[in-house]
Design a protein around this motif. Structure first.
Motif, mmCIF file in Angstrom:
data_model
loop_
_atom_site.group_PDB
_atom_site.id
_atom_site.type_symbol
_atom_site.label_atom_id
_atom_site.label_comp_id
_atom_site.label_asym_id
_atom_site.label_seq_id
_atom_site.Cartn_x
_atom_site.Cartn_y
_atom_site.Cartn_z
ATOM 1 N N ALA A 58 20.707 51.600 92.063
ATOM 2 C CA ALA A 58 19.869 51.505 93.256
ATOM 3 C C ALA A 58 20.675 51.061 94.469
ATOM 4 O O ALA A 58 20.251 51.252 95.611
ATOM 5 C CB ALA A 58 18.716 50.533 93.011
ATOM 6 N N GLU A 59 21.837 50.474 94.220
ATOM 7 C CA GLU A 59 22.720 50.024 95.297
ATOM 8 C C GLU A 59 24.054 50.751 95.196
ATOM 9 O O GLU A 59 24.405 51.293 94.144
ATOM 10 C CB GLU A 59 22.940 48.513 95.200
ATOM 11 N N THR A 60 24.805 50.757 96.277
ATOM 12 C CA THR A 60 26.109 51.419 96.282
ATOM 13 C C THR A 60 27.033 50.757 95.262
ATOM 14 O O THR A 60 27.167 49.536 95.223
ATOM 15 C CB THR A 60 26.756 51.340 97.670
ATOM 16 N N ILE A 61 27.669 51.569 94.438
ATOM 17 C CA ILE A 61 28.572 51.076 93.404
ATOM 18 C C ILE A 61 29.964 50.886 94.006
ATOM 19 O O ILE A 61 30.513 51.800 94.614
ATOM 20 C CB ILE A 61 28.656 52.065 92.231
ATOM 21 N N ALA A 62 30.540 49.713 93.808
ATOM 22 C CA ALA A 62 31.921 49.484 94.218
ATOM 23 C C ALA A 62 32.882 49.796 93.083
ATOM 24 O O ALA A 62 33.931 50.415 93.287
ATOM 25 C CB ALA A 62 32.108 48.034 94.678
ATOM 26 N N GLU A 63 32.505 49.385 91.859
ATOM 27 C CA GLU A 63 33.415 49.552 90.724
ATOM 28 C C GLU A 63 32.630 49.455 89.429
ATOM 29 O O GLU A 63 31.685 48.677 89.311
ATOM 30 C CB GLU A 63 34.497 48.476 90.766
ATOM 31 N N VAL A 64 33.029 50.257 88.446
ATOM 32 C CA VAL A 64 32.456 50.178 87.100
ATOM 33 C C VAL A 64 33.584 49.924 86.115
ATOM 34 O O VAL A 64 34.627 50.586 86.158
ATOM 35 C CB VAL A 64 31.697 51.467 86.732
ATOM 36 N N SER A 65 33.384 48.944 85.226
ATOM 37 C CA SER A 65 34.370 48.616 84.196
ATOM 38 C C SER A 65 33.709 48.685 82.832
ATOM 39 O O SER A 65 32.532 48.346 82.682
ATOM 40 C CB SER A 65 34.950 47.218 84.415
ATOM 41 N N LEU A 76 38.960 48.642 79.165
ATOM 42 C CA LEU A 76 39.362 49.957 78.667
ATOM 43 C C LEU A 76 39.253 51.029 79.742
ATOM 44 O O LEU A 76 40.050 51.968 79.772
ATOM 45 C CB LEU A 76 38.494 50.340 77.466
ATOM 46 N N ILE A 77 38.277 50.910 80.615
ATOM 47 C CA ILE A 77 38.083 51.871 81.704
ATOM 48 C C ILE A 77 37.688 51.090 82.947
ATOM 49 O O ILE A 77 36.860 50.176 82.872
ATOM 50 C CB ILE A 77 36.993 52.913 81.369
ATOM 51 N N ARG A 78 38.292 51.418 84.073
ATOM 52 C CA ARG A 78 37.886 50.832 85.360
ATOM 53 C C ARG A 78 37.914 51.944 86.398
ATOM 54 O O ARG A 78 38.926 52.612 86.566
ATOM 55 C CB ARG A 78 38.804 49.679 85.752
ATOM 56 N N LYS A 79 36.802 52.128 87.078
ATOM 57 C CA LYS A 79 36.698 53.245 88.006
ATOM 58 C C LYS A 79 35.993 52.798 89.274
ATOM 59 O O LYS A 79 34.924 52.198 89.224
ATOM 60 C CB LYS A 79 35.923 54.393 87.351
ATOM 61 N N LYS A 80 36.603 53.081 90.415
ATOM 62 C CA LYS A 80 35.997 52.762 91.707
ATOM 63 C C LYS A 80 35.162 53.949 92.173
ATOM 64 O O LYS A 80 35.524 55.103 91.936
ATOM 65 C CB LYS A 80 37.078 52.421 92.731
ATOM 66 N N ASN A 81 34.045 53.652 92.834
ATOM 67 C CA ASN A 81 33.146 54.727 93.229
ATOM 68 C C ASN A 81 32.282 54.299 94.419
ATOM 69 O O ASN A 81 31.365 53.505 94.264
ATOM 70 C CB ASN A 81 32.231 55.097 92.068
ATOM 71 N N PRO A 82 32.565 54.804 95.609
ATOM 72 C CA PRO A 82 31.735 54.449 96.774
ATOM 73 C C PRO A 82 30.492 55.321 96.862
ATOM 74 O O PRO A 82 30.374 56.191 97.711
ATOM 75 C CB PRO A 82 32.684 54.723 97.947
ATOM 76 N N GLY A 83 29.559 55.133 95.955
ATOM 77 C CA GLY A 83 28.330 55.917 95.956
ATOM 78 C C GLY A 83 27.312 55.284 95.028
ATOM 79 O O GLY A 83 27.496 54.165 94.550
ATOM 80 N N THR A 84 26.249 55.992 94.729
ATOM 81 C CA THR A 84 25.211 55.466 93.849
ATOM 82 C C THR A 84 25.187 56.171 92.503
ATOM 83 O O THR A 84 24.443 55.754 91.613
ATOM 84 C CB THR A 84 23.831 55.582 94.505
#
Length: 361
Positions: free
Chosen positions: A303-310, A319-327
């Motif tokens: 529901a909010e803008t994602i800065a990073e998912v780990s 194991l995984i880290r991914k940056k993402n400027p979106g929802t």
């Protein structure tokens, strides 16, 4: 001549106004744990510093609060624990060999000696009991050292450990503890020799995706914020726990073989917390993740803008880290073995959502 003098003055002024690391050494170790490090969903008691509760009730020169207005550490505030005086961390990086010995040296720690296989000096050790509300304990930290980079792959392998013990834990350290300060996606303890980019910062790379160079002390006008020549990125430590049971955490760092070249760990403010691994969580309504269980991929909507998912395993290894400027975000999970994982979503306004992810064959 006037033009040269003016240029020099401008450089000096520019250098002097750049934000640097700040140290506040006015609270006791016990106060620092409760006021700075403690986060949500757990309680803390029986705080000790360098072996005793009395030491935790006195201001010590090896532990303090830090603030980082420069964002050189990619965080704002927290605790610093050092093998020497904490003021050694203050920038700029104007020497390759900073060493500020503590006024009250503490020698020896069986667990650090087991990790390093060597003589342990200038120990800084913080420990306490905690009772979690959730089934996982987590916190973020940074390892930094003046041993970088010239003593990489030498015997001067400054090291530290984050030791978790309690019900259901069977490790090789004191009280059956396990070390949760590990190189992501491995069982290697974090240290100078396991995390670096070679003795000259030009390789060979040893887990250098998690390493940040801060110069070698010859470019203070560039490396203004902190003194240490190198550090890790922000890493996450975690471990599975039983809600309502009493556990013990010990944070220990030391010089190896000698008493020179300080090292430190930074514990991020409010990051000590417990979480429940489940599809229902503190902010589960803010994030959807499908499919779950999954095989090849997951799709995340926030529901909010994602800065990073780990994505972490249950030992806290990233194991995984991914940056993402979106929802919306799609993540390839084909590299994950069948099992249970933690998916942590950091929003742009720094709110954290966690859910359990099950990968099936």
């Amino acid at each position: 001549m006037k033009r040269t003098l003016l240029t020099t003055l401008l450089v000096l002024v520019s250098f002097s106004v750049r934000p640097q690391l700040a140290i506040n050494n006015t609270e006791t170790p016990g106060q620092l744990v409760l006021n700075t490090f403690l986060g949500e969903n757990l309680s803390v008691s029986n705080i000790k510093f360098n072996g005793s509760a009395a030491n935790a009730q006195t201001v010590r020169d090896q532990i303090a609060q830090f603030s980082d207005a420069s964002a050189a550490l990619s965080c704002e505030q927290g605790l610093i624990l050092s093998t020497g005086k904490v003021n050694a961390a203050l920038g700029p990086n104007n020497t390759s060999s900073v060493n500020l010995p503590t006024a009250t040296p503490f020698t020896g720690d069986a667990d650090l000696a087991l990790i390093s296989g060597a003589q342990v000096n200038n120990v800084c050790k913080l420990e306490f009991d905690f009772v979690p509300n959730g089934d996982t304990v987590l916190f973020e930290y940074i390892f930094a050292s003046e041993e970088y980079p010239e003593f990489v792959n030498s015997q001067f392998n400054d090291t530290f450990g984050l030791f978790l013990s309690g019900p259901g834990i069977s490790g090789i350290y004191s009280n059956n503890a396990k070390n949760i300060a590990l190189i992501p996606s491995s069982s290697q303890p974090v240290s100078i020799n396991t995390l670096n980019n070679g003795p000259n910062n030009f390789g060979p790379c040893t887990n250098c995706q998690y390493y940040v160079s801060n110069g070698i002390g010859t470019t203070p006008s560039i490396n203004t914020a902190i003194q240490y020549d190198g550090r890790s990125t922000i890493l996450t430590a975690s471990g599975a726990v039983i809600p309502g049971a009493t556990y013990h955490l010990k944070f220990a760092i030391a010089n190896i073989y000698d008493n020179l070249y300080d090292s430190a760990m930074f514990l991020l403010q409010g990051s000590l917390r417990s979480a429940t691994l489940g599809t229902q969580n503190f902010k589960a309504e803010a994030m959807t993740m499908l499919p779950n269980p999954a095989t090849d991929f997951i799709k995340i909507h926030s529901a909010e803008t994602i800065a990073e998912v780990s994505i972490y395993d249950l030992q806290g290894r990233t194991l995984i880290r991914k940056k993402n400027p979106g929802t919306d975000l799609s993540i390839d999970t084909t590299g994950l073995q069948a099992g249970t994982y933690i998916v942590e979503c950091l929003s742009a306004n720094q709110e954290v959502t966690r859910q359990k992810l099950v990968i099936k064959d």
